[in-house]
Every structure is written in C-alpha cells, then in structure tokens.
Design a protein around this motif. Structure first.
Motif, mmCIF file in Angstrom:
data_model
loop_
_atom_site.group_PDB
_atom_site.id
_atom_site.type_symbol
_atom_site.label_atom_id
_atom_site.label_comp_id
_atom_site.label_asym_id
_atom_site.label_seq_id
_atom_site.Cartn_x
_atom_site.Cartn_y
_atom_site.Cartn_z
ATOM 1 N N PHE A 79 0.816 -1.205 0.000
ATOM 2 C CA PHE A 79 0.000 0.000 0.000
ATOM 3 C C PHE A 79 0.856 1.263 0.000
ATOM 4 O O PHE A 79 0.442 2.307 0.515
ATOM 5 C CB PHE A 79 -0.947 -0.019 1.201
ATOM 6 N N SER A 80 2.039 1.178 -0.586
ATOM 7 C CA SER A 80 2.879 2.362 -0.738
ATOM 8 C C SER A 80 2.188 3.364 -1.654
ATOM 9 O O SER A 80 1.297 3.018 -2.440
ATOM 10 C CB SER A 80 4.236 1.982 -1.335
ATOM 11 N N HIS A 81 2.608 4.627 -1.563
ATOM 12 C CA HIS A 81 2.005 5.677 -2.393
ATOM 13 C C HIS A 81 2.121 5.316 -3.876
ATOM 14 O O HIS A 81 1.158 5.481 -4.650
ATOM 15 C CB HIS A 81 2.686 7.016 -2.119
ATOM 16 N N ARG A 82 3.260 4.799 -4.267
ATOM 17 C CA ARG A 82 3.472 4.461 -5.678
ATOM 18 C C ARG A 82 2.503 3.373 -6.137
ATOM 19 O O ARG A 82 1.891 3.485 -7.205
ATOM 20 C CB ARG A 82 4.918 3.994 -5.878
ATOM 21 N N ASN A 83 2.366 2.308 -5.333
ATOM 22 C CA ASN A 83 1.468 1.230 -5.729
ATOM 23 C C ASN A 83 0.019 1.685 -5.759
ATOM 24 O O ASN A 83 -0.748 1.297 -6.646
ATOM 25 C CB ASN A 83 1.634 0.033 -4.787
ATOM 26 N N VAL A 84 -0.379 2.497 -4.777
ATOM 27 C CA VAL A 84 -1.756 2.995 -4.755
ATOM 28 C C VAL A 84 -2.028 3.871 -5.974
ATOM 29 O O VAL A 84 -3.085 3.758 -6.619
ATOM 30 C CB VAL A 84 -2.033 3.764 -3.444
ATOM 31 N N MET A 85 -1.087 4.741 -6.334
ATOM 32 C CA MET A 85 -1.261 5.586 -7.516
ATOM 33 C C MET A 85 -1.355 4.743 -8.787
ATOM 34 O O MET A 85 -2.123 5.059 -9.703
ATOM 35 C CB MET A 85 -0.097 6.574 -7.631
#
Length: 450
Positions: A109-115
C-alpha cells in the motif's frame, strides 16, 4: 437549527438499558447502546455483565491506541466474531505475529502502488456512471451501486480481472457470515469464556470454510503461474516479506489477509461513497460547490489519479461523511493491566470502547457536531488528531486508508461531474450498525444529467 436541518442520525440512549435491553439494542443497532451523555462527556463507565468504559477524550484515546497499545489488544468479542472468517490476519493478530505481517504487507500500500491502481478506480467510476445514466428518471439505491462499483475495483486490483477466483461468491459468503455471526451474543456481554460456542457463528462458519478453500486454490494457482506484467494485489502479497526476518506469508496467511482486504477494501469505501452522495443530495449548496471544483479540474468527465490532489473540497466531503458516518462506529479493546484513563481506574479484563460515532459528534470537540459542514476539514491541521479517527490511529491505523481515500475521491468526483443528485421523498436512509455503519434499506436518490 432544527432536526429537519440536520442529516439523519442515530437516537442515543437516554436511560440505562440493563443486560437484556443492551443485548436487544445491540442486535438491532449497536449504536443504540451508546448513552446520549457520550456526546457530551469525555468518558462514561458502567457494568453490563462485565465492566466497560467508553472514552471520548483525545488524550485517553491516544494512550490506548498509541502509548500503551500492547496493553489494549482488540477485545475478545471482536476476535471471536471475525476470526472464523479472516483468521489471524492483520486485522486480528497481536504482538509479534501482527508486527511481521504488517511489515510484510506495508509496501503493498505504498504511495506508488496505490497511484498505479488509480486507472482501475477511474474505469470502475466510468462504468458506474454508465449504469446510473441507464436508470434515467428512476431512483437508484446508491448503496447497492457503490458496493458494486467498489467491488469492481477490489476484484480488479486483487486478481487483475482474470476470472479464476469467484470474488462475488467470497463476498456473499462473508456477508452471510457477518449478518449472523456479527451480532453480539449474550455470552459475550456476560463475559463468558471464549471456548463456550456461540451457535450462530458455528452454523454460518460452514459457508466460510468452503470460501476459504476456493481462495486457497486461487492462491496456489497464482503461485504456480507467477505474476503478470503489472503486479496486482495478490502478486504484491506473494512477493512481500518482512524486511527484518525475510519471512513471507504462507498460503493460509495470504488467504486470511487477502479476504480481509477484499471485504474491508470495498465495504468501507462503498459506505463512505453512499453516505457522501446522500449528504450532497441533502445539501444542494455543497453539491453545487463540489461540482464547480470538479468541472474546473477534470479535463474529461472521469476523474483520474492525477486529479485527486487538485480536488480538496471533494476530499473534505469524504472526510465529513467519514466523521458523521464512520464505517467502524465502535472499536473495542480489552485492558490487560491496571491503568488510569481520565483519572478513572481501569482493571485487567475491562472492556474499553472508543465509540467513534460518539467521538465524532462530541459537543466538547466539535461545533454543531450533527451538522454537515465539509469546511471543518479545510485546514486538516486544525482538527485534533485523536478527535477524528475514521481509520483508527497508532501503529494499527488502517493499512489501506490512502487506497480508500483515493478511490472515494475519484468515484465521487466522476459522479458529480455527470449528475445532480436529489433525495427521494419518504426514503431517508436509516443509520444502523451491526459490524459496520450501513444505511438500512439503502440510499435512494435520483440522478439528473448535468
């Protein structure tokens, strides 16, 4: 301000309910056990079979959720209700077993994966808008519509829409389980030992067992096949490992966490969206202002991940909907040690509740707390940290909070760009909590193209 000027809310108890009264109320609407004084005081204590305390004081809440989190594990009743369905996943596990799972799952759920998942959310929002348009002048139950939309999202981001896993069947199985097993048992309220069976949970657990077998088979099939070009949620979980111990999840651990994410990952967002649309229909001035923002930001009529940061008022509506109707209206802990909260003695074994619903409507913390005012969140730094807890807080804060907020903003903005929503006379939603705070009988609105 009169009651008709306020959005729907739950009438709280003005008289002591006793054991049987509390049981009856809890099995109908858990929020109805909350005393009205809980929205006017920092702490309320009592005994209903077992000693309990409700805390609405931000300092005491910080103590429970952050400073002494190990002394206040999730309550036995919560674990008894959920463990048959989601095992010792992140939501239930404690101590070292929880910590290593959290470390392993956090990168998912890192920012990169969520984006990277935003296009899936935009596509689901677009399909939802098409279904709403097809309904024409007919009223639509936007609880059902948002459940379908957010389930589209979680299915696609979990299994890349490959069709090898019957996610609808999984949802139906867990929903059926929660409908029966999620109800408070008299044995729970009287503090009977965990090993005494709760009949409803035994019966409803059979269908969950079948669902787990299906999930296990899907996980093993993916493990054998390997990930695709763009990793989905299952791929990321399979690749995840505890950075400290290098331990990764086995099949049963993967399954329990996957089922937790599938259910929590769409249920809470669907509820937030349904309540947000109701509130926009309730207050047309807010809806107009939101639409102006959306139309000034979107290049088309579907919101994207890049638009989220430029839609602050849409985010404020989502935040205010989460304040008024938090999906988890009450969270419960069991004290392990002697402690003091608000200068009151806490004994080992006491149930310590944080009634999020009452906290978010406490007159000591919020101005006109039952009113719908998105501008409360115009300056988020001005909101006291432990007065607003839609996702919990401390080390056990919801791991998918950023995923849920991004999804809610994208879908709400897309729908407001295309439709004006209006209430249906005589069909007000009724806030009822069994395990989550749902609008009983749905959220019925009409949608007029703009």
């Amino acid at each position: 301000m009169t009651q008709t000027d306020l959005p729907v809310h739950v009438p709280l108890a003005t008289q002591p309910l006793g054991v049987l009264g509390s049981l009856k109320a809890a099995r109908t609407n858990l929020l109805s056990i909350l005393p009205e004084i809980a929205v006017r005081q920092p702490m309320v204590s009592g005994r209903t079979g077992i000693r309990w305390h409700m805390i609405m004081d931000p300092g005491a809440i910080r103590q429970v959720l952050l400073e002494k989190v190990d002394d206040y594990p999730k309550s036995r009743a919560t674990k008894n209700i959920l463990r048959p369905a989601i095992g010792d996943s992140l939501f239930i596990a404690e101590d070292a077993h929880w910590r290593w799972q959290r470390r392993a799952a956090a990168p998912v759920f890192s920012h990169r994966n969520v984006m990277n998942l935003a296009p899936v959310m935009s596509a689901a929002a677009d399909r939802s808008a098409a279904r709403v348009a097809a309904a024409g002048d007919h009223a639509v139950d936007f609880l059902d519509e948002m459940v379908r939309t957010t389930f589209d999202v979680i299915s696609d981001v979990t299994f890349s829409g490959e069709g090898t896993f019957d996610s609808d069947a999984v949802h139906r199985a867990i929903d059926a389980y929660i409908a029966e097993a999620g109800k408070i048992s008299l044995l729970d309220m009287l503090g009977f030992p965990d090993w005494i069976p709760r009949p409803g949970r035994l019966l409803s657990g059979k269908v969950v067992g079948q669902m787990k077998q299906v999930a296990d088979e899907a996980i093993e099939a993916r493990r054998a096949r390997g990930s695709g070009d763009i990793p989905d949620l299952l791929d990321l979980l399979l690749a995840g490992e505890d950075p400290e111990t290098k331990r990764s999840m086995n099949t049963s651990e993967l399954r329990d966490n996957l089922l937790t994410f599938i259910v929590a990952g769409h249920e809470t967002t669907a509820l937030t969206l349904a309540w947000s649309l109701y509130l926009c229909a309730f207050d047309q001035e807010v809806q107009n202002r939101a639409r102006v923002e959306v139309q000034s930001v979107l290049t088309g009529d579907t919101a994207t991940g890049a638009d989220v940061a430029n839609l602050p008022f849409i985010r404020q509506i989502v935040d205010e909907a989460l304040r008024l109707y938090p999906p988890a209206g009450i969270i419960s802990r069991t004290a392990q040690k002697h402690d003091m909260l608000c200068a009151r003695d806490i004994h080992p074994g006491d149930t310590v509740m944080i009634p999020i619903y009452a906290l978010h409507r406490n007159h000591m913390l919020w101005d006109n707390p039952n009113a719908f005012r998105p501008d409360r969140f115009a300056d988020r730094k001005a909101v006291e940290r432990y007065a607003y807890l839609p996702f919990g807080d401390g080390p056990r804060i919801c791991i998918g909070a950023s995923f849920a907020i991004q999804e809610a903003v994208i879908i709400l903005a897309t729908l407001l760009a295309r439709f004006r929503f209006n209430l249906v006379p005589g069909r007000q939603p009724d806030p009822v909590m069994i395990l989550t705070l749902r609008p009983n009988d749905g959220v019925w609105l009409t949608a007029e193209p703009v």
